[in-house]
Write a protein that holds these residues in place. Structure first.
Motif, short mmCIF file in Angstrom:
data_model
loop_
_atom_site.label_atom_id
_atom_site.label_comp_id
_atom_site.label_asym_id
_atom_site.label_seq_id
_atom_site.Cartn_x
_atom_site.Cartn_y
_atom_site.Cartn_z
N THR A 34 17.77 0.26 19.90
CA THR A 34 18.99 -0.36 19.67
C THR A 34 19.65 0.36 18.53
OG1 THR A 34 18.16 -1.95 18.51
CG2 THR A 34 18.44 -2.49 20.78
N HIS A 35 19.03 0.57 17.71
CA HIS A 35 19.43 1.08 16.30
C HIS A 35 18.97 2.58 16.02
CE1 HIS A 35 20.22 -3.02 16.05
NE2 HIS A 35 21.25 -2.91 14.86
N MET A 36 19.71 3.50 15.53
CA MET A 36 19.02 4.67 15.02
C MET A 36 19.56 5.08 13.81
SD MET A 36 18.77 7.19 18.51
CE MET A 36 17.26 8.08 17.64
N GLY A 37 18.82 5.72 12.80
CA GLY A 37 19.39 6.09 11.52
C GLY A 37 18.77 7.13 10.84
N TRP A 38 19.61 7.54 9.57
CA TRP A 38 18.82 8.70 8.91
C TRP A 38 18.60 8.15 7.46
CZ3 TRP A 38 17.65 13.32 10.45
CH2 TRP A 38 18.14 13.98 11.88
N TYR A 39 17.42 8.47 7.04
CA TYR A 39 17.02 8.14 5.85
C TYR A 39 16.54 9.28 5.07
CZ TYR A 39 16.60 3.23 7.29
OH TYR A 39 17.13 1.94 7.92
N ARG A 40 16.66 9.19 3.65
CA ARG A 40 16.03 10.35 3.00
C ARG A 40 15.38 9.95 1.84
NH1 ARG A 40 21.94 12.24 0.40
NH2 ARG A 40 22.14 10.72 -1.33
N TYR A 95 14.90 14.46 4.99
CA TYR A 95 15.72 13.52 5.88
C TYR A 95 14.77 13.04 6.97
CZ TYR A 95 19.89 14.22 3.20
OH TYR A 95 20.79 14.45 2.08
N TYR A 96 14.78 11.74 7.15
CA TYR A 96 14.09 11.28 8.46
C TYR A 96 14.81 10.53 9.29
CZ TYR A 96 10.14 11.82 4.97
OH TYR A 96 9.01 12.33 4.23
N CYS A 97 14.45 10.53 10.57
CA CYS A 97 15.08 9.81 11.43
C CYS A 97 14.36 8.44 11.64
CB CYS A 97 15.21 10.88 12.77
SG CYS A 97 16.14 9.86 14.29
N ASN A 98 15.09 7.63 12.22
CA ASN A 98 14.37 6.33 12.36
C ASN A 98 15.00 5.68 13.48
OD1 ASN A 98 15.19 3.13 11.62
ND2 ASN A 98 13.22 3.74 10.80
N ALA A 99 14.15 4.93 14.17
CA ALA A 99 14.57 4.24 15.31
C ALA A 99 14.03 2.66 15.36
CB ALA A 99 14.00 4.87 16.77
N ARG A 100 15.09 1.87 15.91
CA ARG A 100 14.61 0.45 15.75
C ARG A 100 14.95 -0.20 17.16
NH1 ARG A 100 18.18 -1.06 11.12
NH2 ARG A 100 18.55 -2.82 12.63
N ARG A 101 14.29 -1.23 17.59
CA ARG A 101 14.46 -2.38 18.69
C ARG A 101 15.00 -3.43 17.76
NH1 ARG A 101 16.59 -2.89 23.74
NH2 ARG A 101 15.93 -5.30 24.10
N ASP A 102 16.21 -3.79 17.73
CA ASP A 102 16.76 -4.72 16.82
C ASP A 102 16.25 -4.68 15.45
OD1 ASP A 102 16.53 -6.69 19.73
OD2 ASP A 102 18.32 -5.76 18.71
N THR A 103 15.50 -5.60 14.80
CA THR A 103 15.02 -5.35 13.55
C THR A 103 13.54 -4.63 13.38
OG1 THR A 103 13.95 -7.71 13.57
CG2 THR A 103 16.32 -7.43 12.84
N ILE A 104 13.06 -4.53 14.45
CA ILE A 104 11.80 -3.65 14.56
C ILE A 104 11.62 -2.24 14.51
CG2 ILE A 104 9.29 -3.69 15.82
CD1 ILE A 104 10.17 -6.35 17.00
#
Length: 118
Positions: A34-40, A95-104
Protein backbone atom coordinates in the motif's frame (compact mmCIF):
# COMPACT_ATOMS: atom_id res chain seq x y z
CA UNK A 1 7.57 -12.11 -0.19
CA UNK A 2 8.75 -8.77 -1.58
CA UNK A 3 12.23 -7.76 -2.74
CA UNK A 4 13.18 -4.13 -3.32
CA UNK A 5 16.06 -3.03 -5.53
CA UNK A 6 17.14 0.60 -5.75
CA UNK A 7 19.27 2.26 -8.40
CA UNK A 8 20.29 5.71 -9.54
CA UNK A 9 22.66 6.77 -6.79
CA UNK A 10 25.66 8.73 -7.98
CA UNK A 11 27.99 11.66 -7.37
CA UNK A 12 26.30 14.96 -8.17
CA UNK A 13 27.42 18.57 -7.82
CA UNK A 14 25.63 21.00 -5.49
CA UNK A 15 22.60 22.41 -7.25
CA UNK A 16 22.34 19.35 -9.46
CA UNK A 17 19.63 16.75 -9.94
CA UNK A 18 19.38 12.99 -9.64
CA UNK A 19 16.57 10.47 -10.00
CA UNK A 20 16.36 7.34 -7.90
CA UNK A 21 14.41 4.27 -8.92
CA UNK A 22 13.08 1.35 -6.87
CA UNK A 23 11.53 -1.82 -8.22
CA UNK A 24 9.50 -4.07 -5.95
CA UNK A 25 9.34 -7.71 -7.02
CA UNK A 26 6.94 -10.22 -5.56
CA UNK A 27 7.64 -13.91 -5.20
CA UNK A 28 4.85 -16.29 -4.36
CA UNK A 29 1.32 -15.46 -3.38
CA UNK A 30 1.60 -12.54 -1.01
CA UNK A 31 -0.32 -9.40 -0.14
CA UNK A 32 -0.15 -6.11 -2.03
CA UNK A 33 1.91 -3.10 -1.08
CA UNK A 34 0.00 0.00 0.00
CA UNK A 35 2.74 2.47 0.91
CA UNK A 36 6.15 3.03 -0.59
CA UNK A 37 8.76 5.46 0.53
CA UNK A 38 12.31 6.69 0.49
CA UNK A 39 14.48 6.96 3.58
CA UNK A 40 18.09 8.03 3.95
CA UNK A 41 20.94 7.57 6.34
CA UNK A 42 23.82 10.01 6.35
CA UNK A 43 27.26 8.98 7.61
CA UNK A 44 27.10 8.76 11.40
CA UNK A 45 23.39 9.55 11.38
CA UNK A 46 20.13 7.72 11.87
CA UNK A 47 17.81 6.58 9.13
CA UNK A 48 15.17 9.21 8.44
CA UNK A 49 12.14 9.47 6.22
CA UNK A 50 12.54 11.50 3.03
CA UNK A 51 9.22 11.00 1.23
CA UNK A 52 6.32 8.57 1.20
CA UNK A 53 3.50 7.81 -1.19
CA UNK A 54 0.33 5.75 -0.91
CA UNK A 55 -1.28 3.59 -3.57
CA UNK A 56 -3.70 6.48 -4.19
CA UNK A 57 -0.68 8.78 -4.73
CA UNK A 58 -1.01 10.83 -1.56
CA UNK A 59 2.44 12.08 -0.60
CA UNK A 60 4.29 13.53 2.34
CA UNK A 61 7.83 14.88 2.59
CA UNK A 62 10.43 15.70 5.17
CA UNK A 63 10.65 19.46 5.69
CA UNK A 64 14.26 19.45 4.52
CA UNK A 65 13.33 18.26 1.03
CA UNK A 66 9.96 19.94 0.42
CA UNK A 67 9.94 21.85 -2.85
CA UNK A 68 13.11 20.10 -4.06
CA UNK A 69 12.25 16.38 -4.13
CA UNK A 70 9.29 14.66 -5.77
CA UNK A 71 8.17 11.11 -5.12
CA UNK A 72 6.05 9.22 -7.62
CA UNK A 73 5.02 5.65 -8.29
CA UNK A 74 3.54 3.40 -10.95
CA UNK A 75 1.30 0.93 -9.13
CA UNK A 76 0.98 -1.50 -12.04
CA UNK A 77 4.77 -1.83 -12.19
CA UNK A 78 5.41 -1.73 -8.42
CA UNK A 79 7.95 1.02 -8.96
CA UNK A 80 8.66 4.20 -7.05
CA UNK A 81 10.83 7.13 -8.07
CA UNK A 82 12.49 9.99 -6.26
CA UNK A 83 13.34 13.06 -8.33
CA UNK A 84 15.88 15.15 -6.43
CA UNK A 85 16.57 18.71 -7.55
CA UNK A 86 18.64 21.57 -6.14
CA UNK A 87 20.69 19.12 -4.14
CA UNK A 88 23.06 20.24 -1.41
CA UNK A 89 25.81 18.43 0.52
CA UNK A 90 23.35 17.69 3.35
CA UNK A 91 21.55 15.35 0.95
CA UNK A 92 24.57 13.05 0.94
CA UNK A 93 23.42 9.69 2.29
CA UNK A 94 22.54 6.12 1.48
CA UNK A 95 18.96 6.17 0.22
CA UNK A 96 16.71 3.21 0.98
CA UNK A 97 13.44 2.20 -0.58
CA UNK A 98 10.73 0.95 1.76
CA UNK A 99 7.46 -0.87 1.22
CA UNK A 100 4.57 -1.30 3.64
CA UNK A 101 1.23 -3.03 3.82
CA UNK A 102 -0.63 -0.38 5.80
CA UNK A 103 1.48 -0.01 8.98
CA UNK A 104 3.50 -3.19 8.52
CA UNK A 105 6.92 -2.89 6.94
CA UNK A 106 7.14 -5.46 4.20
CA UNK A 107 10.65 -4.93 2.93
CA UNK A 108 13.67 -2.65 2.64
CA UNK A 109 16.03 -2.29 -0.27
CA UNK A 110 19.79 -2.61 0.03
CA UNK A 111 20.37 1.13 -0.45
CA UNK A 112 21.92 3.35 -3.09
CA UNK A 113 24.57 5.96 -2.33
CA UNK A 114 24.03 9.61 -3.22
CA UNK A 115 26.98 11.95 -2.80
CA UNK A 116 26.60 15.69 -3.31
CA UNK A 117 29.98 17.34 -3.65
CA UNK A 118 31.87 19.66 -5.98
Amino acid sequence: QWQLVESGGDLVQPGGSLRLFCLASRTGNTFSITHMGWYRQAPGGQREVVARITSSHSTDYADSVKGRFTISRVNAKNTVYLQMNSQNPEDTAVYYCNARRDTIVVSWGQGTLVTVAS
